[in-house]
Design a protein around this motif. Structure first.
Motif, PDB file in Angstrom:
ATOM      1  N   UNK A 402      -4.130  28.648  -4.429  1.00 42.36           N
ATOM      2  CA  UNK A 402      -4.863  29.901  -4.297  1.00 42.36           C
ATOM      3  C   UNK A 402      -6.227  29.760  -4.954  1.00 42.36           C
ATOM      4  N   UNK A 403      -7.273  30.119  -4.207  1.00 43.79           N
ATOM      5  CA  UNK A 403      -8.627  30.144  -4.755  1.00 43.79           C
ATOM      6  C   UNK A 403      -9.169  31.563  -4.639  1.00 43.79           C
ATOM      7  N   UNK A 404      -9.531  32.156  -5.789  1.00 46.63           N
ATOM      8  CA  UNK A 404     -10.082  33.507  -5.786  1.00 46.63           C
ATOM      9  C   UNK A 404     -11.109  33.638  -6.887  1.00 46.63           C
ATOM     10  N   UNK A 405     -12.037  34.581  -6.710  1.00 46.01           N
ATOM     11  CA  UNK A 405     -13.067  34.787  -7.732  1.00 46.01           C
ATOM     12  C   UNK A 405     -13.026  36.178  -8.334  1.00 46.01           C
ATOM     13  N   UNK A 406     -11.994  36.970  -8.009  1.00 46.94           N
ATOM     14  CA  UNK A 406     -11.978  38.326  -8.531  1.00 46.94           C
ATOM     15  C   UNK A 406     -10.580  38.874  -8.676  1.00 46.94           C
ATOM     16  N   UNK A 437     -12.400  31.134  -9.622  1.00 42.36           N
ATOM     17  CA  UNK A 437     -13.799  30.767  -9.424  1.00 42.36           C
ATOM     18  C   UNK A 437     -14.671  31.714 -10.244  1.00 42.36           C
ATOM     19  N   UNK A 438     -15.314  31.198 -11.289  1.00 42.83           N
ATOM     20  CA  UNK A 438     -16.218  32.013 -12.085  1.00 42.83           C
ATOM     21  C   UNK A 438     -15.492  32.816 -13.152  1.00 42.83           C
ATOM     22  N   UNK A 439     -16.156  33.856 -13.646  1.00 41.98           N
ATOM     23  CA  UNK A 439     -15.649  34.598 -14.800  1.00 41.98           C
ATOM     24  C   UNK A 439     -15.412  36.072 -14.514  1.00 41.98           C
ATOM     25  N   UNK A 440     -15.502  36.487 -13.259  1.00 45.82           N
ATOM     26  CA  UNK A 440     -15.139  37.865 -12.937  1.00 45.82           C
ATOM     27  C   UNK A 440     -13.639  37.998 -12.717  1.00 45.82           C
ATOM     28  N   UNK A 441     -12.959  36.888 -12.619  1.00 45.16           N
ATOM     29  CA  UNK A 441     -11.527  36.887 -12.371  1.00 45.16           C
ATOM     30  C   UNK A 441     -10.756  37.028 -13.679  1.00 45.16           C
ATOM     31  N   UNK A 442      -9.587  37.666 -13.608  1.00 41.41           N
ATOM     32  CA  UNK A 442      -8.708  37.759 -14.781  1.00 41.41           C
ATOM     33  C   UNK A 442      -7.940  36.444 -14.875  1.00 41.41           C
ATOM     34  N   UNK A 443      -8.453  35.520 -15.680  1.00 38.77           N
ATOM     35  CA  UNK A 443      -7.874  34.185 -15.732  1.00 38.77           C
ATOM     36  C   UNK A 443      -6.472  34.199 -16.333  1.00 38.77           C
ATOM     37  N   UNK A 444      -6.212  35.080 -17.295  1.00 38.91           N
ATOM     38  CA  UNK A 444      -4.875  35.161 -17.886  1.00 38.91           C
ATOM     39  C   UNK A 444      -3.837  35.532 -16.841  1.00 38.91           C
ATOM     40  N   UNK A 459      -9.865  26.913 -14.135  1.00 39.22           N
ATOM     41  CA  UNK A 459     -11.087  27.652 -13.871  1.00 39.22           C
ATOM     42  C   UNK A 459     -12.097  26.740 -13.191  1.00 39.22           C
ATOM     43  N   UNK A 460     -12.685  27.232 -12.110  1.00 40.57           N
ATOM     44  CA  UNK A 460     -13.759  26.519 -11.437  1.00 40.57           C
ATOM     45  C   UNK A 460     -15.064  27.151 -11.902  1.00 40.57           C
ATOM     46  N   UNK A 461     -15.902  26.362 -12.566  1.00 40.13           N
ATOM     47  CA  UNK A 461     -17.106  26.902 -13.162  1.00 40.13           C
ATOM     48  C   UNK A 461     -18.221  26.990 -12.123  1.00 40.13           C
TER      49      UNK A 461
END
Length: 924
Positions: A402-406, A437-444, A459-461
């Motif tokens: 799964x790849x998501x940014x939000x 993807x990025x930092x808008x996603x809830x990585x936890x 995390x994909x920076x």
């Protein structure tokens, strides 16, 4: 986006810093370690002093690696050759997976040691120091591969200081290699400069190679590599002449990297076990296995927030990944935004026809709409289940990527419920890998969901190599060799993780534990797993490591290295798995990790290091930051506080101007702090207004006018061309200004878009209006959005699930309380932010046409400046005129993470060519 991380790393040497940077930057281990010594002039020597007064006369790095466990000691000796005191700032950026275990400053023969304490206790000490007006927070910032440690101390005239930092880490085997990267970038000649790497591997070293610019022709003679069956010694010690004359070196300092790559012999399929002093470690990495075919479903987010670079990089990565699929694999693709679309109704075999069709599907990805993670993942699980029920696919590995940014914004949006739904659907049958993807996603959230389902999160920076990051992750999981790996031992306890869902080619499984049976003379290790064709069992009896081998090991690290490796691995795994626990289980896990951290003096997310200093110096606390969280002491440089946007990075043509809010704090001291301490306060995320009085007891001359930040006025930030610290200015409201003021934010005749905004009390925007060629009008307030088209009005709630729609050629998309408005080359986001019980709006230009004819607060062309002086106030040359400025901080409201960033606060008229009166409009 592509330059966000570079912006951050170059910040410290920006012209605006009060630091004189004669840094030594190195990179060690799997992450990059930037080791810098920043020299800060003291109170009496801020202006006109030569940095030669402060000399790094010795800089040594010793990295000793044994059985992939590395102990790195960095020693820097600095001499103050001036006739007055100087302040020396010690700055280290070390790999994120490392634990600092020791730090010492030695001044005039007396050692001052850092002490590791429970984080709460250190925080109390930090708070007490702050209440006394001391600068107490060490900058601790987590980045892509790095985190920072820094402290400082005042060095008396003609005196020396020695800094010694030790950190520990276990190197991770990836794609069949261990890598030790050393990047050297001193900005001065160093008389005694050396990097010494010693590797000892009891299994024997299969190959070793050195790469990087430090092995180039100019410096080849400075690199000496020797190798025996079990040892490697790499020594880099350039002469002063080599440091000065090598091609590509910066000024009189080195600039390059040394990369040591190696792997070990693996004569036994069951792996290698070492037992020393009651502790064991088992390295398991069999290679004589047949690759297991994969059934893989790629689930790709193409919601509106993926627009621009993100979707392009995802497409680029997928093109390469599709070409790397094996012929015995089966695969399919799912794209999702508000809805879910499958490329094929079922998984298909890998062949040239299917791969080409999949590439066309990927090429057609367009970013729009909202984010329905729950529906997308459940669809992927359903596809895999149907495929395995209809096909005889025994001996294959089934995975979902799964790849998501939000965060989810439509459908099921409760994160806990999605987690439950996915776990119930997968039922331990497949592995789920979540790429954020990025930092808008809830990585936890992604991490919990992945760990619960036999996978991991990554995390994909947002950087120029994001596509390579995606490809690299896929390569790691491209070749499964074993499934359902279970490792068993007799007569042991406190064993680290022993069950693994997969083992991939080129990786390694490491297990460590304690020997509980004192009479145990041999250790039996048994590994059971599923291979491609059948179940396999590896069983071996290992004797305790003989005394000769133990003495050999002691020579390289120390007698308890296996014990420390066990503690390191245990703490790492307890912290990683903690996201899955709750209640008493979570508390027990944290308590155990804390006890081990304190016992072994590891600086972990549960502990902090209190840096003791000479009497009269400020107390400082070093925190190990957590991904996605700020350090308790405050900091700048956290990924979530880097300048980011959906359409590009700060300074990118698509982000010509940004508007920011502000958050200022007054710092009052009974005694003026030194310039270095003021700088540390600012760099620790504490906005400090630096006046001449702050730096000296001498009153400022009458000709110097200080620009005082005002606490209730709007602040605007402008990217400065060629500089790392941008300019900002405040809007001086007219004297007759009461509560509301309507301003022209932007008028762009090329696109036909104009934007006005109503300010409330000079601080926030209450309403924002966008007009397009007199054909479409949008007015947004804190409760909703009114769209007027051909005299007809329609209303949209901020909480509505809206998809992309058109308004006479202008498109609107609402997602996650961000209204995206696009017309031609113009794109603006209007964000809704919460403030206590109220809300306010913030406009952010994401992209626009050439701005030569644009007007308005955000319509000003970006300007460059020359920083001429930083003390007692900043002197900048802007548009040919000398301007006085102040280093200040603002809150970036153009993203929901609202990071605090730095800028040079300059007068309104120095950067805005229009008068404020001409920017005031009568109506929205």
């Amino acid at each position: 986006m592509g330059n966000d991380n570079r912006w951050f790393t170059s910040f410290w040497s920006a012209p605006g810093c009060v630091f004189k940077n004669i840094a030594v930057m190195v990179s060690i281990g799997q992450g990059v370690l930037l080791f810098s010594v920043f020299l800060v002039s003291s109170l009496r020597g801020l202006a006109g002093q030569e940095t030669s007064d402060l000399d790094i006369y010795s800089f040594l790095i010793k990295s000793e690696v044994s059985s992939h466990y590395a102990i790195t000691v960095i020693t820097s000796r600095v001499a103050n050759r001036a006739n007055e005191s100087r302040e020396v700032d010690f700055h280290v950026e070390l790999p994120k997976n490392a634990f600092i275990s020791k730090f010492t400053m030695t001044i005039d023969g007396k050692a001052y040691d850092g002490v590791v304490k429970k984080k709460e206790e250190a925080q109390q000490q930090y708070s007490r120091a702050v209440s006394r007006g001391q600068s107490a927070g060490l900058v601790s910032a987590v980045g892509r591969k790095l985190e920072e440690f820094r402290t400082s101390v005042t060095v008396a005239a003609l005196s020396k200081v020695t800094f010694t930092l030790t950190y520990e880490e276990m190197l991770k085997r990836t794609l069949g290699k261990y890598k030790l990267l050393i990047k050297a970038r001193p900005k001065q000649l160093v008389k005694h400069f050396s990097i010494d790497v010693r590797i000892f591997e009891p299994q024997g070293i299969r190959f070793v190679e050195t790469q990087g610019s430090l092995t180039s022709n100019d410096l080849a003679s400075a690199v000496n590599t020797t190798q025996s069956d079990r040892e490697v010694h790499v020594h880099f010690s350039p002469s002063l002449q080599q440091q000065q004359q090598c091609s590509g070196c910066e000024e009189k300092g080195l600039s390059g990297e040394l990369l040591v790559i190696y792997d070990v012999n693996r004569p036994k399929s069951q792996g290698d076990v070492q037992v020393v002093n009651g502790y064991f470690v088992h390295y398991f990495a069999p290679s004589d296995l047949t690759r297991i075919p994969k059934n893989v479903v790629f689930i790709i987010d193409h919601s509106g927030s993926m627009r621009g670079t993100k979707i392009q990089q995802t497409q680029e990565a997928m093109m390469k990944i599709l070409g790397d699929l094996h012929e015995d694999d089966y695969f399919s693709l799912i794209k999702f935004n508000s809805g879910v679309t499958t490329w094929m109704p079922a998984l298909v075999p890998v062949n040239s026809h299917n791969v080409e069709a999949a590439r066309k599907f990927v090429e057609g990805l367009k970013a729009r709409g909202m984010t329905n993670i729950n529906k997308a993942v459940l669809k992927g699980v359903q596809m895999l289940s149907s495929f395995l029920e209809s096909e005889a696919q025994g001996g294959s590995a089934s995975i979902i990527i799964l790849l998501t940014d939000g965060d989810p914004t439509i459908g099921v949006t409760d994160l806990d419920q999605i987690q439950v739904n996915v776990k119930q659907a997968i039922r331990n049958r497949y592995s789920l890998y979540c790429l954020g993807f990025g930092f808008d996603v809830d990585y936890n959230f992604l991490e919990r969901m992945a760990l619960e389902n036999g996978g991991l999160a990554r995390r994909i920076y947002e950087d120029s190599d994001a596509a390579l990051q995606l490809q690299g992750f896929y390569e790691e999981v491209a070749s499964p060799l074993l499934l359902d790996v279970r490792m068993n031992y007799v007569g042991v306890s406190n064993v680290t993780q022993t069950n693994f869902s997969q083992y991939y080619a080129g990786s390694e499984i490491v297990v460590a534990g304690q020997i509980t049976d004192n009479d145990l003379e041999t250790l039996t290790a048994e590994v059971r797993a599923k291979s491609r064709d059948n179940e396999v069992t590896y069983r071996e009896v290992f004797p305790e490591t003989d005394s000769d081998a133990s003495r050999s090991l002691d020579h390289y690290i120390f007698k308890s290295y296996i014990q420390r490796l066990w503690a390191y691995l245990t703490v790492q795994q307890l912290l990683e798995r903690e996201v899955l626990l709750s209640g008493e289980q979570k508390k027990a896990s944290r308590d155990r990790a804390l006890a081990l951290s304190l016992s072994y003096s590891f600086v972990t997310p549960l502990t902090s290091m209190v840096v003791t200093k000479p009497e009269g110096e400020d107390t400082q606390v070093a925190h190990k930051p957590e991904e996605g969280k700020k350090s308790p002491g405050g900091h700048f440089g956290h990924p979530s506080s880097q300048l980011r946007m959906r359409g590009g990075h700060f300074g990118h043509p698509s982000s010509q101007l940004r508007m920011y809010g502000h958050q200022l704090h007054s710092i009052h001291h009974n005694h003026a702090p030194s310039a270095g301490k003021m700088a540390r306060l600012m760099d620790a995320g504490v906005p400090v207004f630096v006046t001449r009085e702050s730096l000296s007891n001498t009153p400022p001359p009458a000709t110097v006018t200080r620009l005082m930040p005002k606490s209730n006025l709007l602040k605007v930030l402008m990217p400065a061309q060629g500089q790392n610290i941008p300019l900002c200015f405040q809007i001086e409201a007219p004297q007759n200004f009461a509560k509301k003021l309507t301003l022209k934010v932007l008028s762009d005749p090329i696109s036909g878009v104009s934007i006005n905004a109503e300010m409330l009390k000079g601080e926030d925007f209450l309403r924002v209006a966008v007009h397009y060629k007199d054909e479409c009008h949008i007015e947004a307030n804190s409760t909703g959005i009114k769209v007027t088209q051909e005299g007809k009005e329609r209303f949209i709630s901020w909480t509505a699930y809206a998809t992309t729609e058109s308004c006479n050629g202008m498109t609107l998309a609402l997602q996650r309380e961000v209204l995206e408005v696009a017309a031609g080359n113009m794109r603006v986001d209007i964000l809704r932010h919460k403030k206590s019980q109220d809300s306010f709006l913030w406009p952010a230009i994401r992209q626009q046409a050439p701005i030569a004819n644009a007007t308005g607060i955000m319509g000003q062309a970006p300007v460059s400046y020359i920083l001429k002086e930083t003390t007692p106030v900043a002197k900048l040359e802007i548009l040919g005129k000398e301007v006085l400025g102040t280093r200040d901080s603002v809150v970036d409201y153009s993203t929901h993470t609202k990071p605090t960033v730095y800028c040079w606060l300059v007068p309104f008229s120095s950067v805005v060519l229009e008068s404020l009166q001409s920017l005031i409009v009568s109506q929205l």
